[in-house]
Write a protein that holds these residues in place. Structure first.
Motif, PDB file in Angstrom:
ATOM      1  N   UNK A  62     -46.157  -4.782  -0.526  1.00 51.35           N
ATOM      2  CA  UNK A  62     -46.396  -5.548  -1.749  1.00 51.35           C
ATOM      3  C   UNK A  62     -45.246  -5.383  -2.734  1.00 51.35           C
ATOM      4  N   UNK A  63     -44.792  -4.155  -2.910  1.00 48.29           N
ATOM      5  CA  UNK A  63     -43.683  -3.894  -3.840  1.00 48.29           C
ATOM      6  C   UNK A  63     -42.420  -4.603  -3.380  1.00 48.29           C
ATOM      7  N   UNK A  64     -42.179  -4.610  -2.076  1.00 51.29           N
ATOM      8  CA  UNK A  64     -40.998  -5.281  -1.544  1.00 51.29           C
ATOM      9  C   UNK A  64     -41.083  -6.797  -1.736  1.00 51.29           C
ATOM     10  N   UNK A  65     -42.255  -7.360  -1.534  1.00 52.86           N
ATOM     11  CA  UNK A  65     -42.435  -8.810  -1.649  1.00 52.86           C
ATOM     12  C   UNK A  65     -42.182  -9.301  -3.073  1.00 52.86           C
ATOM     13  N   UNK A  66     -42.600  -8.528  -4.061  1.00 56.17           N
ATOM     14  CA  UNK A  66     -42.431  -8.976  -5.455  1.00 56.17           C
ATOM     15  C   UNK A  66     -41.067  -8.604  -6.036  1.00 56.17           C
ATOM     16  N   UNK A  67     -40.277  -7.866  -5.289  1.00 60.86           N
ATOM     17  CA  UNK A  67     -38.932  -7.508  -5.736  1.00 60.86           C
ATOM     18  C   UNK A  67     -38.069  -8.768  -5.789  1.00 60.86           C
ATOM     19  N   UNK A  68     -37.364  -8.950  -6.889  1.00 59.02           N
ATOM     20  CA  UNK A  68     -36.519 -10.136  -7.063  1.00 59.02           C
ATOM     21  C   UNK A  68     -35.422 -10.238  -6.006  1.00 59.02           C
ATOM     22  N   UNK A  69     -35.045  -9.119  -5.424  1.00 62.55           N
ATOM     23  CA  UNK A  69     -33.993  -9.121  -4.397  1.00 62.55           C
ATOM     24  C   UNK A  69     -34.517  -9.605  -3.044  1.00 62.55           C
ATOM     25  N   UNK A  70     -35.832  -9.710  -2.886  1.00 61.17           N
ATOM     26  CA  UNK A  70     -36.403 -10.168  -1.615  1.00 61.17           C
ATOM     27  C   UNK A  70     -36.073 -11.640  -1.420  1.00 61.17           C
ATOM     28  N   UNK A  71     -35.455 -11.956  -0.286  1.00 59.73           N
ATOM     29  CA  UNK A  71     -34.970 -13.309  -0.039  1.00 59.73           C
ATOM     30  C   UNK A  71     -35.877 -14.140   0.863  1.00 59.73           C
ATOM     31  N   UNK A  72     -37.083 -13.635   1.143  1.00 57.80           N
ATOM     32  CA  UNK A  72     -38.012 -14.441   1.934  1.00 57.80           C
ATOM     33  C   UNK A  72     -38.377 -15.716   1.172  1.00 57.80           C
ATOM     34  N   UNK A  73     -38.691 -16.776   1.902  1.00 52.25           N
ATOM     35  CA  UNK A  73     -39.136 -18.005   1.229  1.00 52.25           C
ATOM     36  C   UNK A  73     -40.407 -17.752   0.416  1.00 52.25           C
ATOM     37  N   UNK A  74     -40.521 -18.459  -0.708  1.00 55.83           N
ATOM     38  CA  UNK A  74     -41.663 -18.260  -1.600  1.00 55.83           C
ATOM     39  C   UNK A  74     -43.001 -18.461  -0.893  1.00 55.83           C
ATOM     40  N   UNK A  75     -43.097 -19.445  -0.007  1.00 57.46           N
ATOM     41  CA  UNK A  75     -44.351 -19.702   0.698  1.00 57.46           C
ATOM     42  C   UNK A  75     -44.732 -18.507   1.576  1.00 57.46           C
ATOM     43  N   UNK A  76     -43.756 -17.910   2.239  1.00 54.33           N
ATOM     44  CA  UNK A  76     -44.028 -16.744   3.075  1.00 54.33           C
ATOM     45  C   UNK A  76     -44.435 -15.555   2.219  1.00 54.33           C
ATOM     46  N   UNK A  77     -43.760 -15.364   1.091  1.00 51.54           N
ATOM     47  CA  UNK A  77     -44.143 -14.279   0.181  1.00 51.54           C
ATOM     48  C   UNK A  77     -45.586 -14.455  -0.284  1.00 51.54           C
ATOM     49  N   UNK A  78     -45.957 -15.684  -0.621  1.00 47.36           N
ATOM     50  CA  UNK A  78     -47.323 -15.954  -1.084  1.00 47.36           C
ATOM     51  C   UNK A  78     -48.334 -15.639   0.020  1.00 47.36           C
ATOM     52  N   UNK A  79     -48.009 -16.008   1.258  1.00 43.29           N
ATOM     53  CA  UNK A  79     -48.911 -15.717   2.379  1.00 43.29           C
ATOM     54  C   UNK A  79     -49.071 -14.216   2.596  1.00 43.29           C
ATOM     55  N   UNK A  80     -47.969 -13.480   2.514  1.00 48.52           N
ATOM     56  CA  UNK A  80     -48.022 -12.031   2.700  1.00 48.52           C
ATOM     57  C   UNK A  80     -48.828 -11.388   1.573  1.00 48.52           C
ATOM     58  N   UNK A  81     -48.618 -11.842   0.353  1.00 50.40           N
ATOM     59  CA  UNK A  81     -49.388 -11.293  -0.772  1.00 50.40           C
ATOM     60  C   UNK A  81     -50.876 -11.604  -0.624  1.00 50.40           C
ATOM     61  N   UNK A  82     -51.190 -12.800  -0.172  1.00 49.89           N
ATOM     62  CA  UNK A  82     -52.584 -13.169   0.055  1.00 49.89           C
ATOM     63  C   UNK A  82     -53.205 -12.268   1.118  1.00 49.89           C
ATOM     64  N   UNK A  83     -52.474 -12.033   2.187  1.00 50.77           N
ATOM     65  CA  UNK A  83     -52.952 -11.143   3.245  1.00 50.77           C
ATOM     66  C   UNK A  83     -53.117  -9.721   2.718  1.00 50.77           C
ATOM     67  N   UNK A  84     -52.197  -9.294   1.873  1.00 56.00           N
ATOM     68  CA  UNK A  84     -52.287  -7.935   1.332  1.00 56.00           C
ATOM     69  C   UNK A  84     -53.505  -7.777   0.422  1.00 56.00           C
ATOM     70  N   UNK A  85     -53.880  -8.825  -0.276  1.00 54.90           N
ATOM     71  CA  UNK A  85     -55.089  -8.781  -1.111  1.00 54.90           C
ATOM     72  C   UNK A  85     -56.321  -8.636  -0.219  1.00 54.90           C
ATOM     73  N   UNK A  86     -56.337  -9.362   0.901  1.00 52.30           N
ATOM     74  CA  UNK A  86     -57.430  -9.210   1.860  1.00 52.30           C
ATOM     75  C   UNK A  86     -57.487  -7.783   2.383  1.00 52.30           C
ATOM     76  N   UNK A  87     -56.331  -7.227   2.730  1.00 51.92           N
ATOM     77  CA  UNK A  87     -56.262  -5.849   3.235  1.00 51.92           C
ATOM     78  C   UNK A  87     -56.798  -4.880   2.182  1.00 51.92           C
ATOM     79  N   UNK A  88     -56.416  -5.078   0.923  1.00 53.22           N
ATOM     80  CA  UNK A  88     -56.923  -4.223  -0.160  1.00 53.22           C
ATOM     81  C   UNK A  88     -58.454  -4.274  -0.223  1.00 53.22           C
ATOM     82  N   UNK A  89     -59.005  -5.485  -0.214  1.00 53.91           N
ATOM     83  CA  UNK A  89     -60.465  -5.639  -0.309  1.00 53.91           C
ATOM     84  C   UNK A  89     -61.165  -5.038   0.914  1.00 53.91           C
ATOM     85  N   UNK A  90     -60.597  -5.262   2.087  1.00 56.44           N
ATOM     86  CA  UNK A  90     -61.176  -4.746   3.320  1.00 56.44           C
ATOM     87  C   UNK A  90     -61.130  -3.216   3.327  1.00 56.44           C
TER      88      UNK A  90
END
Length: 123
Positions: A62-90
């Motif tokens: 999560x910290x890596x995804x929100x880092x401004x230096x992360x060059x992944x496409x925004x859509x992929x970052x959003x998907x990973x963050x969404x998955x990480x929220x599911x992981x947190x809840x689970x």
């Protein structure tokens, strides 16, 4: 989050393996740790420790995804963050109730991500 764990992760990053391989290994280790915990649900300390290790991994992601230096496409970052929220809840559900199903979904997510990371990117 333990400073030693963060330093250990950073040290691992300096190895000769690619970042993708290191991430795949981390997801695999977390999945295997949870698999082991599944075998003895009465050992709550071991169970919780496996979940906390997985949670630490996802916190780092999560910290890596929100880092401004992360060059992944925004859509992929959003998907990973969404998955990480599911992981947190689970994880919260799993810590409150030792149902195998909670672990199974977390294990499957980690295994699938590890497999995907081991595929060589095109280009």
């Amino acid at each position: 989050m333990s400073q030693n764990k963060v330093q250990a992760y950073a040290q691992t990053q300096k190895s000769s393996r690619s970042p993708r391989e290191i991430e795949a290994m981390a997801f695999t280790k977390a999945a295997l740790t949870m698999e082991d915990a599944k075998k003895n649900l009465e050992d709550y300390d071991g169970y919780a420790s496996a979940l906390k290790f997985n949670q630490l991994l996802w916190t780092i992601i999560q910290a890596d995804i929100v880092d401004k230096a992360n060059k992944l496409p925004d859509a992929l970052k959003a998907n990973i963050l969404s998955l990480s929220i599911f992981v947190d809840k689970q994880t919260i559900k799993a810590l409150a109730d030792t149902k195998v199903g909670y672990l199974d979904s977390l294990i499957n997510i980690n295994r699938n991500l590890a497999e995907g990371l081991m595929v060589k990117p095109a280009g």
